[in-house]
Design a protein around this motif. Structure first.
Motif, PDB file in Angstrom:
ATOM      1  N   MET A  89       6.580   3.374 -20.278  1.00 24.48           N
ATOM      2  CA  MET A  89       7.724   3.070 -19.434  1.00 24.48           C
ATOM      3  C   MET A  89       8.240   1.658 -19.743  1.00 24.48           C
ATOM      4  N   GLY A  90       7.313   0.699 -19.915  1.00 31.99           N
ATOM      5  CA  GLY A  90       7.655  -0.588 -20.478  1.00 31.99           C
ATOM      6  C   GLY A  90       8.601  -1.464 -19.684  1.00 31.99           C
ATOM      7  N   ARG A  91       8.636  -1.344 -18.366  1.00 26.08           N
ATOM      8  CA  ARG A  91       9.527  -2.191 -17.572  1.00 26.08           C
ATOM      9  C   ARG A  91       8.962  -3.603 -17.453  1.00 26.08           C
ATOM     10  N   PRO A  92       9.809  -4.614 -17.435  1.00 22.65           N
ATOM     11  CA  PRO A  92       9.317  -5.974 -17.189  1.00 22.65           C
ATOM     12  C   PRO A  92       8.857  -6.102 -15.742  1.00 22.65           C
ATOM     13  N   VAL A  93       7.907  -6.996 -15.507  1.00 18.90           N
ATOM     14  CA  VAL A  93       7.419  -7.258 -14.153  1.00 18.90           C
ATOM     15  C   VAL A  93       8.303  -8.317 -13.516  1.00 18.90           C
ATOM     16  N   THR A  94       8.905  -7.993 -12.381  1.00 15.63           N
ATOM     17  CA  THR A  94       9.803  -8.916 -11.685  1.00 15.63           C
ATOM     18  C   THR A  94       9.061  -9.601 -10.537  1.00 15.63           C
ATOM     19  N   ASP A  95       9.723 -10.586  -9.916  1.00 12.05           N
ATOM     20  CA  ASP A  95       9.126 -11.272  -8.770  1.00 12.05           C
ATOM     21  C   ASP A  95       8.813 -10.294  -7.643  1.00 12.05           C
ATOM     22  N   ASP A  96       9.642  -9.273  -7.479  1.00 14.20           N
ATOM     23  CA  ASP A  96       9.425  -8.296  -6.408  1.00 14.20           C
ATOM     24  C   ASP A  96       8.229  -7.387  -6.686  1.00 14.20           C
ATOM     25  N   ASP A  97       7.799  -7.314  -7.946  1.00 12.84           N
ATOM     26  CA  ASP A  97       6.671  -6.460  -8.302  1.00 12.84           C
ATOM     27  C   ASP A  97       5.327  -7.145  -8.048  1.00 12.84           C
ATOM     28  N   ILE A  98       5.357  -8.479  -7.932  1.00 11.22           N
ATOM     29  CA  ILE A  98       4.119  -9.245  -7.804  1.00 11.22           C
ATOM     30  C   ILE A  98       3.629  -9.227  -6.365  1.00 11.22           C
ATOM     31  N   GLY A  99       2.319  -9.171  -6.203  1.00 15.39           N
ATOM     32  CA  GLY A  99       1.733  -9.261  -4.871  1.00 15.39           C
ATOM     33  C   GLY A  99       1.187  -7.935  -4.375  1.00 15.39           C
ATOM     34  N   LEU A 100       0.793  -7.950  -3.110  1.00 13.75           N
ATOM     35  CA  LEU A 100       0.165  -6.786  -2.480  1.00 13.75           C
ATOM     36  C   LEU A 100       1.226  -5.945  -1.788  1.00 13.75           C
ATOM     37  N   LYS A 101       1.422  -4.740  -2.281  1.00 18.87           N
ATOM     38  CA  LYS A 101       2.474  -3.861  -1.777  1.00 18.87           C
ATOM     39  C   LYS A 101       1.845  -2.632  -1.126  1.00 18.87           C
ATOM     40  N   VAL A 102       2.239  -2.349   0.098  1.00 17.86           N
ATOM     41  CA  VAL A 102       1.745  -1.156   0.792  1.00 17.86           C
ATOM     42  C   VAL A 102       2.523   0.056   0.301  1.00 17.86           C
ATOM     43  N   LEU A 103       1.807   1.010  -0.285  1.00 19.65           N
ATOM     44  CA  LEU A 103       2.438   2.228  -0.781  1.00 19.65           C
ATOM     45  C   LEU A 103       2.517   3.292   0.303  1.00 19.65           C
ATOM     46  N   ARG A 104       1.521   3.277   1.192  1.00 21.11           N
ATOM     47  CA  ARG A 104       1.528   4.281   2.251  1.00 21.11           C
ATOM     48  C   ARG A 104       0.596   3.858   3.382  1.00 21.11           C
ATOM     49  N   GLU A 105       1.119   3.966   4.601  1.00 21.11           N
ATOM     50  CA  GLU A 105       0.290   3.721   5.781  1.00 21.11           C
ATOM     51  C   GLU A 105      -0.550   4.974   6.053  1.00 21.11           C
ATOM     52  N   PRO A 106      -1.593   4.875   6.879  1.00 12.85           N
ATOM     53  CA  PRO A 106      -2.393   6.071   7.188  1.00 12.85           C
ATOM     54  C   PRO A 106      -1.503   7.216   7.641  1.00 12.85           C
ATOM     55  N   ARG A 107      -1.787   8.405   7.124  1.00 17.60           N
ATOM     56  CA  ARG A 107      -0.908   9.553   7.379  1.00 17.60           C
ATOM     57  C   ARG A 107      -0.875   9.924   8.858  1.00 17.60           C
ATOM     58  N   ASP A 108      -2.030   9.929   9.508  1.00 16.45           N
ATOM     59  CA  ASP A 108      -2.099  10.380  10.895  1.00 16.45           C
ATOM     60  C   ASP A 108      -1.762   9.230  11.838  1.00 16.45           C
ATOM     61  N   THR A 109      -0.687   9.389  12.598  1.00 15.62           N
ATOM     62  CA  THR A 109      -0.291   8.328  13.530  1.00 15.62           C
ATOM     63  C   THR A 109      -1.287   8.198  14.669  1.00 15.62           C
ATOM     64  N   ASP A 110      -2.073   9.255  14.910  1.00 14.16           N
ATOM     65  CA  ASP A 110      -3.061   9.219  15.995  1.00 14.16           C
ATOM     66  C   ASP A 110      -4.409   8.681  15.532  1.00 14.16           C
ATOM     67  N   THR A 111      -4.489   8.320  14.271  1.00 16.88           N
ATOM     68  CA  THR A 111      -5.761   7.831  13.740  1.00 16.88           C
ATOM     69  C   THR A 111      -6.212   6.595  14.508  1.00 16.88           C
ATOM     70  N   GLN A 112      -7.460   6.622  14.956  1.00 19.68           N
ATOM     71  CA  GLN A 112      -8.011   5.454  15.638  1.00 19.68           C
ATOM     72  C   GLN A 112      -8.190   4.318  14.634  1.00 19.68           C
ATOM     73  N   ALA A 113      -8.007   3.115  15.106  1.00 17.00           N
ATOM     74  CA  ALA A 113      -8.117   1.958  14.217  1.00 17.00           C
ATOM     75  C   ALA A 113      -9.475   1.915  13.531  1.00 17.00           C
ATOM     76  N   ALA A 114     -10.510   2.377  14.205  1.00 12.32           N
ATOM     77  CA  ALA A 114     -11.867   2.318  13.649  1.00 12.32           C
ATOM     78  C   ALA A 114     -12.046   3.251  12.454  1.00 12.32           C
ATOM     79  N   GLN A 115     -11.131   4.197  12.277  1.00 16.49           N
ATOM     80  CA  GLN A 115     -11.252   5.161  11.184  1.00 16.49           C
ATOM     81  C   GLN A 115     -10.488   4.739   9.936  1.00 16.49           C
ATOM     82  N   ILE A 116      -9.610   3.760  10.050  1.00 13.68           N
ATOM     83  CA  ILE A 116      -8.743   3.390   8.935  1.00 13.68           C
ATOM     84  C   ILE A 116      -9.506   2.567   7.895  1.00 13.68           C
TER      85      ILE A 116
END
Length: 305
Positions: free
Chosen positions: A1-28
């Motif tokens: 794919m060969g795309r350059p890495v931009t400033d927006d690509d750097i760092g910790l990015k959340v791709l997906r939050e836990p699927r179940d909205t009812d998930t207890q915090a202790a299970q995450i």
């Protein structure tokens, strides 16, 4: 794919939050994926499931029937850094620098729940960054609260714990300098991949001492079964070779460490396009097992304290 890495690509990015909205915090759980050198933070995890003419890129970290299904209670993230060591986008970089930046990002993202179970997925050089970050976090737990203590699993794809025998630094530099100007080639990031490198040995040896502690993290090491064309990295043809051998790609032998082969090259062993691929099924089973043991493992650690 060969795309350059931009400033927006750097760092910790959340791709997906836990699927179940009812998930207890202790299970995450938190899952963090870290790419290798010369790779794009997102493209590194993508496989083309289309054609050469009409590519369709599948990212198994966020494709709903892949990692999100394997780990429905996980917050899935990926960490990005500038990893280009040659060409116009090249940066002076090393494992210690990336590890410190990763720790800062983790502390920021986990501020409200520093002791949530943490699982790392890393490809090649990314695995060495993880080791260095965990060692730094253990050394100063007040500065980096919960990061070492909450890490319950480590999944390594082709991480060269004893060097990358198939990627000779001399050959790589010669090839790069034929293609690019001297000031467009930085060698720092490659040094740690050389077998016998003192910093590499020190990091692996020091991390090995942490493996003597009770209730240690579960570790899974995946190694390649197909040779790679290493020269293609810098635009030239080359003979096929194994980049990271089975022995170099396996951290240690213990009751909490396992190793698995993948019928892939070093450069595509971290790319999956379908949940029915046998190699992905193996990876999925490993991740499920690690997550399943995470809560019990953390409880045992805190009881010891």
């Amino acid at each position: 794919m060969g795309r350059p890495v931009t400033d927006d690509d750097i760092g910790l990015k959340v791709l997906r939050e836990p699927r179940d909205t009812d998930t207890q915090a202790a299970q995450i759980v938190d899952i963090v994926a870290i790419h290798g050198i010369g790779a794009h933070p997102d493209d590194s995890w993508c496989k083309n499931v289309g054609t050469v003419q009409t590519p369709q890129w599948a990212n198994w970290l966020e494709k709903e029937d892949m990692l999100p299904k394997t780990a429905p209670h996980a917050r899935i993230m990926r960490y990005g850094y500038q990893s280009q060591w040659f060409g116009k986008g090249a940066m002076r970089q090393n494992a210690s620098t990336v590890a410190q930046r990763l720790l800062l990002a983790l502390r920021r993202k986990r501020e409200g729940f520093p002791f949530r179970p943490l699982l790392f997925i890393a490809h090649c050089f990314g695995g060495l960054v993880v080791l260095k970050a965990l060692l730094d976090a253990q050394l100063d737990e007040k500065e980096w609260p919960g990061i070492f203590a909450s890490t319950t699993g480590l999944v390594f794809f082709g991480t060269p714990f004893r060097g990358a025998e198939g990627m000779s630094q001399v050959e790589m530099l010669e090839a790069a300098r034929r293609e690019y100007h001297q000031d467009e080639v930085y060698t720092d990031v490659l040094k740690i991949l050389e077998p016998g490198n003192e910093f590499l040995q020190a990091v692996v040896d020091q991390f090995g001492k942490t493996r003597r502690l009770p209730n240690k993290a579960q570790v899974a090491c995946f190694y390649e079964l197909k040779p790679s064309n290493v020269g293609r990295i810098v635009g030239k043809e080359d003979r096929a070779r194994f980049v990271v051998s089975e022995s170099s790609g396996c951290l240690d032998l213990s009751d909490s460490t396992s190793k698995f082969s993948l019928s892939r090259t070093h450069f595509n062993m971290n790319k999956f396009g379908s949940p029915t691929e046998e190699d992905f099924e193996t990876v999925s089973d490993v991740i499920k097992s690690i997550i399943g043991a995470s809560y019990e493992l953390l409880a045992a650690r805190f009881q010891c304290n």
